[in-house]
Design a protein around this motif. Structure first.
Motif, PDB file in Angstrom:
ATOM      1  N   ARG A  64       8.791  -0.726 -13.329  1.00 38.54           N
ATOM      2  CA  ARG A  64       8.351  -1.058 -12.049  1.00 38.54           C
ATOM      3  C   ARG A  64       9.608  -0.138 -10.950  1.00 38.54           C
ATOM      4  O   ARG A  64       8.391   0.245 -10.329  1.00 38.54           O
ATOM      5  CB  ARG A  64       8.555  -2.324 -11.070  1.00 38.54           C
ATOM      6  N   ALA A  65      10.672   0.511 -10.761  1.00 36.50           N
ATOM      7  CA  ALA A  65      11.303   1.037 -10.749  1.00 36.50           C
ATOM      8  C   ALA A  65      10.922   2.409 -10.374  1.00 36.50           C
ATOM      9  O   ALA A  65      10.091   3.349  -9.396  1.00 36.50           O
ATOM     10  CB  ALA A  65      13.159   0.583 -10.787  1.00 36.50           C
ATOM     11  N   GLU A  66      10.645   2.829 -11.995  1.00 34.35           N
ATOM     12  CA  GLU A  66      10.103   4.106 -12.243  1.00 34.35           C
ATOM     13  C   GLU A  66       8.311   4.409 -11.484  1.00 34.35           C
ATOM     14  O   GLU A  66       8.407   5.550 -10.469  1.00 34.35           O
ATOM     15  CB  GLU A  66       9.934   4.705 -13.890  1.00 34.35           C
ATOM     16  N   ILE A  67       7.567   3.374 -11.177  1.00 33.05           N
ATOM     17  CA  ILE A  67       6.878   3.506 -10.777  1.00 33.05           C
ATOM     18  C   ILE A  67       6.717   3.394  -9.024  1.00 33.05           C
ATOM     19  O   ILE A  67       5.799   4.246  -8.885  1.00 33.05           O
ATOM     20  CB  ILE A  67       5.691   2.288 -10.986  1.00 33.05           C
ATOM     21  N   VAL A  68       7.383   2.982  -8.667  1.00 33.19           N
ATOM     22  CA  VAL A  68       7.690   2.244  -7.628  1.00 33.19           C
ATOM     23  C   VAL A  68       7.972   4.128  -6.636  1.00 33.19           C
ATOM     24  O   VAL A  68       8.169   4.627  -6.617  1.00 33.19           O
ATOM     25  CB  VAL A  68       8.429   1.419  -7.018  1.00 33.19           C
ATOM     26  N   LYS A  69       9.140   4.706  -7.470  1.00 35.53           N
ATOM     27  CA  LYS A  69       9.567   5.679  -7.220  1.00 35.53           C
ATOM     28  C   LYS A  69       8.046   7.296  -7.639  1.00 35.53           C
ATOM     29  O   LYS A  69       8.028   8.548  -6.381  1.00 35.53           O
ATOM     30  CB  LYS A  69      10.490   6.433  -7.632  1.00 35.53           C
ATOM     31  N   ILE A  70       7.742   6.847  -8.538  1.00 34.88           N
ATOM     32  CA  ILE A  70       6.915   8.351  -8.439  1.00 34.88           C
ATOM     33  C   ILE A  70       5.684   8.064  -7.569  1.00 34.88           C
ATOM     34  O   ILE A  70       4.966   9.017  -7.565  1.00 34.88           O
ATOM     35  CB  ILE A  70       5.800   7.364 -10.208  1.00 34.88           C
ATOM     36  N   TRP A  71       4.849   6.726  -7.023  1.00 38.33           N
ATOM     37  CA  TRP A  71       4.208   7.018  -6.256  1.00 38.33           C
ATOM     38  C   TRP A  71       4.791   6.508  -4.388  1.00 38.33           C
ATOM     39  O   TRP A  71       3.635   5.546  -3.847  1.00 38.33           O
ATOM     40  CB  TRP A  71       2.805   5.442  -6.938  1.00 38.33           C
ATOM     41  N   ALA A  72       5.791   6.347  -4.401  1.00 38.97           N
ATOM     42  CA  ALA A  72       6.432   5.981  -2.871  1.00 38.97           C
ATOM     43  C   ALA A  72       6.161   7.002  -1.763  1.00 38.97           C
ATOM     44  O   ALA A  72       5.701   6.775  -0.855  1.00 38.97           O
ATOM     45  CB  ALA A  72       8.069   6.411  -3.108  1.00 38.97           C
ATOM     46  N   PRO A  73       5.843   8.496  -2.713  1.00 36.33           N
ATOM     47  CA  PRO A  73       5.424   9.957  -1.515  1.00 36.33           C
ATOM     48  C   PRO A  73       4.258   8.670  -0.984  1.00 36.33           C
ATOM     49  O   PRO A  73       3.274   9.625  -0.209  1.00 36.33           O
ATOM     50  CB  PRO A  73       5.234  11.307  -2.081  1.00 36.33           C
ATOM     51  N   VAL A  74       3.339   8.822  -1.995  1.00 34.79           N
ATOM     52  CA  VAL A  74       1.635   8.748  -1.728  1.00 34.79           C
ATOM     53  C   VAL A  74       1.831   7.245  -1.266  1.00 34.79           C
ATOM     54  O   VAL A  74       0.909   7.180   0.375  1.00 34.79           O
ATOM     55  CB  VAL A  74       0.861   8.400  -3.332  1.00 34.79           C
ATOM     56  N   PHE A  75       2.350   6.158  -1.057  1.00 35.70           N
ATOM     57  CA  PHE A  75       2.461   4.742  -0.434  1.00 35.70           C
ATOM     58  C   PHE A  75       2.652   5.052   0.918  1.00 35.70           C
ATOM     59  O   PHE A  75       2.310   5.021   2.121  1.00 35.70           O
ATOM     60  CB  PHE A  75       3.972   4.199  -0.919  1.00 35.70           C
ATOM     61  N   GLU A  76       3.923   6.722   1.188  1.00 33.62           N
ATOM     62  CA  GLU A  76       4.255   6.051   2.722  1.00 33.62           C
ATOM     63  C   GLU A  76       2.870   7.270   3.660  1.00 33.62           C
ATOM     64  O   GLU A  76       2.830   7.404   4.369  1.00 33.62           O
ATOM     65  CB  GLU A  76       5.406   7.216   2.268  1.00 33.62           C
ATOM     66  N   ARG A  77       2.446   8.412   2.506  1.00 33.54           N
ATOM     67  CA  ARG A  77       1.451   9.031   3.857  1.00 33.54           C
ATOM     68  C   ARG A  77      -0.420   7.722   3.836  1.00 33.54           C
ATOM     69  O   ARG A  77      -0.397   8.161   4.952  1.00 33.54           O
ATOM     70  CB  ARG A  77       0.852   9.842   2.581  1.00 33.54           C
ATOM     71  N   GLY A  78       0.107   6.860   2.818  1.00 35.24           N
ATOM     72  CA  GLY A  78      -1.020   6.440   3.208  1.00 35.24           C
ATOM     73  C   GLY A  78      -0.630   5.244   4.450  1.00 35.24           C
ATOM     74  O   GLY A  78      -1.629   4.862   5.113  1.00 35.24           O
ATOM     75  N   ARG A  79       1.066   4.902   3.857  1.00 35.54           N
ATOM     76  CA  ARG A  79       1.003   3.463   5.930  1.00 35.54           C
ATOM     77  C   ARG A  79       0.094   4.473   6.638  1.00 35.54           C
ATOM     78  O   ARG A  79       0.050   4.556   8.118  1.00 35.54           O
ATOM     79  CB  ARG A  79       2.250   3.960   5.125  1.00 35.54           C
ATOM     80  N   ALA A  80       1.420   5.814   6.653  1.00 34.73           N
ATOM     81  CA  ALA A  80       1.051   6.921   8.227  1.00 34.73           C
ATOM     82  C   ALA A  80       0.149   7.093   8.191  1.00 34.73           C
ATOM     83  O   ALA A  80      -0.116   7.045   9.716  1.00 34.73           O
ATOM     84  CB  ALA A  80       2.087   7.973   7.644  1.00 34.73           C
ATOM     85  N   GLU A  81      -1.119   7.538   7.323  1.00 37.24           N
ATOM     86  CA  GLU A  81      -2.932   7.584   7.877  1.00 37.24           C
ATOM     87  C   GLU A  81      -3.365   6.680   8.202  1.00 37.24           C
ATOM     88  O   GLU A  81      -4.276   6.302   8.300  1.00 37.24           O
ATOM     89  CB  GLU A  81      -3.597   7.698   6.316  1.00 37.24           C
ATOM     90  N   GLY A  82      -2.597   4.832   7.665  1.00 33.88           N
ATOM     91  CA  GLY A  82      -3.285   3.933   8.285  1.00 33.88           C
ATOM     92  C   GLY A  82      -4.035   3.398   7.326  1.00 33.88           C
ATOM     93  O   GLY A  82      -5.081   2.440   6.877  1.00 33.88           O
ATOM     94  N   THR A  83      -4.342   3.989   5.637  1.00 30.57           N
ATOM     95  CA  THR A  83      -5.246   3.831   4.806  1.00 30.57           C
ATOM     96  C   THR A  83      -4.702   2.996   3.777  1.00 30.57           C
ATOM     97  O   THR A  83      -5.722   1.657   3.371  1.00 30.57           O
ATOM     98  CB  THR A  83      -5.488   5.234   3.673  1.00 30.57           C
ATOM     99  N   LEU A  84      -3.132   2.454   3.592  1.00 22.00           N
ATOM    100  CA  LEU A  84      -2.876   1.413   2.535  1.00 22.00           C
ATOM    101  C   LEU A  84      -3.094   0.114   3.395  1.00 22.00           C
ATOM    102  O   LEU A  84      -2.018  -0.305   4.546  1.00 22.00           O
ATOM    103  CB  LEU A  84      -1.414   1.484   1.890  1.00 22.00           C
ATOM    104  N   ARG A  85      -3.106  -0.836   2.703  1.00 21.69           N
ATOM    105  CA  ARG A  85      -2.784  -2.020   3.134  1.00 21.69           C
ATOM    106  C   ARG A  85      -1.273  -2.000   3.895  1.00 21.69           C
ATOM    107  O   ARG A  85      -0.351  -1.826   2.870  1.00 21.69           O
ATOM    108  CB  ARG A  85      -2.853  -3.261   2.468  1.00 21.69           C
ATOM    109  N   ASN A  86      -0.825  -2.448   4.787  1.00 19.44           N
ATOM    110  CA  ASN A  86       0.781  -2.648   5.700  1.00 19.44           C
ATOM    111  C   ASN A  86       1.519  -4.245   4.927  1.00 19.44           C
ATOM    112  O   ASN A  86       2.581  -4.328   4.928  1.00 19.44           O
ATOM    113  CB  ASN A  86       0.179  -3.066   6.821  1.00 19.44           C
ATOM    114  N   ASP A  87       0.742  -4.639   4.324  1.00 19.40           N
ATOM    115  CA  ASP A  87       0.675  -5.832   3.903  1.00 19.40           C
ATOM    116  C   ASP A  87       1.565  -6.464   2.442  1.00 19.40           C
ATOM    117  O   ASP A  87       1.822  -7.303   2.027  1.00 19.40           O
ATOM    118  CB  ASP A  87       0.133  -7.636   4.021  1.00 19.40           C
ATOM    119  N   LEU A  88       1.536  -5.284   1.547  1.00 20.97           N
ATOM    120  CA  LEU A  88       1.877  -4.826   0.385  1.00 20.97           C
ATOM    121  C   LEU A  88       3.538  -4.217   0.505  1.00 20.97           C
ATOM    122  O   LEU A  88       3.200  -2.596   0.752  1.00 20.97           O
ATOM    123  CB  LEU A  88       1.278  -4.226  -0.142  1.00 20.97           C
TER     124      LEU A  88
END
Length: 133
Positions: A64-88
């Motif tokens: 799970r930690a490796e998956i977070v590391k892999i996807w963290a830049p996408v999560f950051e971009r998604g939140r900055a754009e307002g695309t990803l859910r903020n409650d997760l």
């Protein structure tokens, strides 16, 4: 071995600047990477007596930690754009990705087109509260 797969996976995700493309196309590439890692699959089976997709569903802190590391830049971009859910949290987003990838791995007969449709209907909708189309 996990870090090597993580490096491949991170490269597959990083090449997409669009959040939806990263989540969908990056997922398809990550699934392909997992399917091609026969040694990793054999180690999981030998050490845990489970198939890789079941191992992923059961969860593992290191994975799970490796998956977070892999996807963290996408999560950051998604939140900055307002695309990803903020409650997760990142951990919850990673858990959802991990479990959806496991489902796709179980559906071994699916084409990339079918995988894409499945990921849009399930993964994209779950992470964004938006429909796949």
């Amino acid at each position: 071995m996990l870090r090597g797969m993580g490096s491949k996976s991170a490269g597959a995700v990083a090449k997409y600047s669009d959040v939806k493309e990263a989540l969908i196309e990056g997922s398809i590439e990550n699934i392909r990477i997992a399917q091609e890692e026969e040694l990793f699959q054999a180690i999981i089976l030998n050490e845990t007596s489970t198939q890789m997709e079941h191992f992923l569903v059961q969860g593992n802190d290191a994975v799970r930690a490796e998956i977070v590391k892999i996807w963290a830049p996408v999560f950051e971009r998604g939140r900055a754009e307002g695309t990803l859910r903020n409650d997760l949290s990142d951990e919850r987003l990673a858990e959802i990705i991990q479990n959806v990838h496991s489902l796709v791995l179980m559906r071994k007969d699916e084409t990339e087109s079918a995988q894409r449709a499945f990921l849009e209907d399930l993964l994209w909708a779950a992470l964004t509260n938006q429909s796949g189309s």
